[in-house]
Design a protein around this motif. Structure first.
Motif, mmCIF file in Angstrom:
data_model
loop_
_atom_site.group_PDB
_atom_site.id
_atom_site.type_symbol
_atom_site.label_atom_id
_atom_site.label_comp_id
_atom_site.label_asym_id
_atom_site.label_seq_id
_atom_site.Cartn_x
_atom_site.Cartn_y
_atom_site.Cartn_z
ATOM 1 N N SER A 261 0.854 -1.207 0.000
ATOM 2 C CA SER A 261 0.000 0.000 0.000
ATOM 3 C C SER A 261 0.879 1.242 0.000
ATOM 4 C CB SER A 261 -0.907 0.001 1.236
ATOM 5 O OG SER A 261 -1.736 -1.138 1.253
ATOM 6 N N LEU B 206 -1.792 -0.693 6.423
ATOM 7 C CA LEU B 206 -3.241 -0.585 6.564
ATOM 8 C C LEU B 206 -3.867 -1.857 7.131
ATOM 9 C CD1 LEU B 206 -4.058 1.210 3.189
ATOM 10 C CD2 LEU B 206 -3.923 2.238 5.461
ATOM 11 N N ASP B 207 -3.052 -2.915 7.267
ATOM 12 C CA ASP B 207 -3.524 -4.171 7.860
ATOM 13 C C ASP B 207 -2.317 -4.881 8.468
ATOM 14 O OD1 ASP B 207 -2.173 -5.506 5.702
ATOM 15 O OD2 ASP B 207 -3.944 -5.143 4.457
ATOM 16 N N GLU C 173 -4.237 11.008 12.267
ATOM 17 C CA GLU C 173 -5.472 10.296 12.587
ATOM 18 C C GLU C 173 -6.402 11.263 13.327
ATOM 19 O OE1 GLU C 173 -4.777 6.128 14.019
ATOM 20 O OE2 GLU C 173 -2.685 6.786 13.965
ATOM 21 N N HIS D 171 -6.824 11.747 4.815
ATOM 22 C CA HIS D 171 -7.100 10.578 5.651
ATOM 23 C C HIS D 171 -8.335 9.843 5.143
ATOM 24 C CE1 HIS D 171 -8.771 8.416 9.163
ATOM 25 N NE2 HIS D 171 -7.512 8.179 9.438
ATOM 26 N N ARG D 172 -9.362 10.587 4.728
ATOM 27 C CA ARG D 172 -10.570 9.973 4.195
ATOM 28 C C ARG D 172 -10.280 9.228 2.883
ATOM 29 N NH1 ARG D 172 -15.994 11.100 4.779
ATOM 30 N NH2 ARG D 172 -15.360 11.546 6.935
ATOM 31 N N SER E 82 -9.140 5.355 2.671
ATOM 32 C CA SER E 82 -10.068 4.229 2.627
ATOM 33 C C SER E 82 -10.346 3.797 1.193
ATOM 34 C CB SER E 82 -11.385 4.593 3.322
ATOM 35 O OG SER E 82 -12.026 5.673 2.668
ATOM 36 N N TYR E 83 -10.211 4.740 0.240
ATOM 37 C CA TYR E 83 -10.397 4.405 -1.166
ATOM 38 C C TYR E 83 -9.097 3.885 -1.772
ATOM 39 C CZ TYR E 83 -14.753 6.983 -0.729
ATOM 40 O OH TYR E 83 -15.988 7.399 -0.330
ATOM 41 N N GLY F 29 -8.049 0.348 -0.471
ATOM 42 C CA GLY F 29 -9.021 -0.728 -0.561
ATOM 43 C C GLY F 29 -9.361 -1.118 -1.975
ATOM 44 N N ARG G 266 -8.949 1.175 -5.388
ATOM 45 C CA ARG G 266 -7.665 1.768 -5.758
ATOM 46 C C ARG G 266 -7.560 2.048 -7.260
ATOM 47 N NH1 ARG G 266 -1.628 -0.146 -3.815
ATOM 48 N NH2 ARG G 266 -0.439 1.131 -5.270
#
Length: 398
Positions: A199, A224-225, A260, A332-333, A336-337, A340, A343
């Motif tokens: 990522s 991210l994970d 964050e 930051h928002r 999520s795109y 995930g 992309r």
């Protein structure tokens, strides 16, 4: 025990600039501000070194010019699985070496009469109703206010129990090589997001090392994970494709902390700036954002000292209302795109739309961005969302 008004822990761009902007807002406090730097200048600092023009403009507004060897940047290049784009906009920034940039900035801060203590790593912090005591190898300081400008592993953040452990941490590796034939012209910052096994992105930034033209190359991976990702092997493969053997170069590893919104950035008498508070996790840009934090923190601290309110309970809210805060929350928002299932959609129409890249460069340079120019890329993004297989290879050169 030495008494000061404000003790700033960290002598990088965030800490030095906070001292500058505080002294500008309250000249009477200049001699009662101290910056604590854990090492001695000039000291190495791993960083790709891209300084947005808006950062230089902010420092100039505080009366400091950081004149060091630089490579002027006129544009951005992006390569993804969906296509590639190059866009130029005139001077938007420069690439520097942090060992030189921070040293020169510290000299400018000292010239303003602000005290900097080198080899003064903060080892203990105690805060009570009467003030804060910072312990260093050189002794103790009693301060009314402590600023944590000490980066991703901030001692101040941990000692003051602010914000907790970060969820958005990035792993970074960089190295400096000679130029190769496939490199783009030396006036652009190049980003490559083709590899989907991690990522983030790889990069090639033109730089100057000891007077020689070099290229700073690296990899940025935002966790991210919980997957284990071998970014060194990924970078080695990319370098090999460029005709470079990683084993010939010094690898520089470091981490970055992403912003964050739900994390606190202050406690009574203590506030965080720069990477200690969190920078742009999407791109990893940190120097300009650290200076932007400082430009907000200086007047804010001056205001709170005058009011006698050192709770700093509204520090996060103050940042959130600024351009910096809005930008950090938006990016930051977008994570999520980008991180995930969307992309490809994100890259196809946001990274490779010339209007969007142009607006990004204007923001990077600190120029006014016209909202109306964002309408075409936003409409294009909506179209791509509903027609995901549409060919969107874009090659833009301006």
């Amino acid at each position: 025990m030495h008494d000061v008004e404000v003790a700033i822990v960290g002598g990088g761009p965030a800490g030095l600039s906070t001292a500058l902007f505080l002294a500008k807002a309250r000249p009477d406090l200049t001699e009662r501000i101290v910056v604590l730097e854990k090492k001695a200048y000039p000291r190495e600092k791993y960083c790709a070194g891209a300084v947005a023009a808006r950062a230089d403009a902010l420092l100039a507004s505080a009366g400091v010019r950081v004149d060091v060897p630089s490579v002027v940047i006129d544009g951005l290049s992006v390569r993804t699985q969906q296509g590639s784009g190059v866009n130029r906009h005139g001077r938007i920034g420069r690439v520097v070496r942090r060992i030189e940039f921070d040293h020169e900035l510290a000299s400018g801060v000292r010239a303003k009469g602000i005290r900097i203590e080198e080899n003064a790593r903060a080892t203990a912090l105690a805060v009570n109703e009467d003030g804060a005591i910072v312990t260093t190898p050189k002794g103790e300081l009693r301060a009314r206010v402590v600023v944590g400008a000490d980066g991703v592993g901030s001692f101040v953040r941990r000692a003051a129990a602010i914000g907790g452990d970060a969820d958005l941490l990035a792993q970074v590796i960089e190295l400096d090589t000679e130029p190769v034939q496939s490199d783009l012209p030396r006036d652009v910052l190049h980003f490559d997001t083709q590899d989907r096994t991690f990522s983030g992105y790889t990069w090639d930034f033109p730089t100057v090392v000891d007077g020689e033209e070099k290229v700073c190359r690296g990899i940025y991976h935002l966790r991210l994970d919980d997957r284990a990702v071998d970014i060194q092997s990924i970078l080695a493969r990319r370098l090999a494709a460029q005709g470079l053997d990683m084993n010939r170069y010094k690898l520089k590893r470091y981490a970055e902390r992403g912003f964050e919104p739900r994390r606190r950035q202050s406690s009574p008498r203590v506030l965080l700036v720069g990477e200690a508070a969190g920078i742009d996790g999407l791109s990893g840009e940190g120097i300009a954002q650290s200076i932007e934090y400082a430009a907000i923190a200086g007047p804010y601290i001056a205001e709170k000292l005058a009011e006698g309110d050192l709770s700093f309970r509204d520090w996060s809210a103050r940042v959130a209302r600024t351009k910096l805060g809005i930008d950090l929350r938006l990016r930051h928002r977008l994570l999520s795109y980008y991180g995930g299932r969307y992309r490809s959609w994100f890259e196809r129409h946001l990274l490779l739309t010339p209007e969007f890249i142009a607006c990004s460069m204007e923001r990077f340079a600190g120029q006014r961005v016209k909202t109306s120019r964002l309408v075409p890329p936003l409409l294009g993004a909506a179209w791509a969302f509903f027609v995901p297989d549409r060919d969107a290879d874009v090659v833009a050169a301006h």
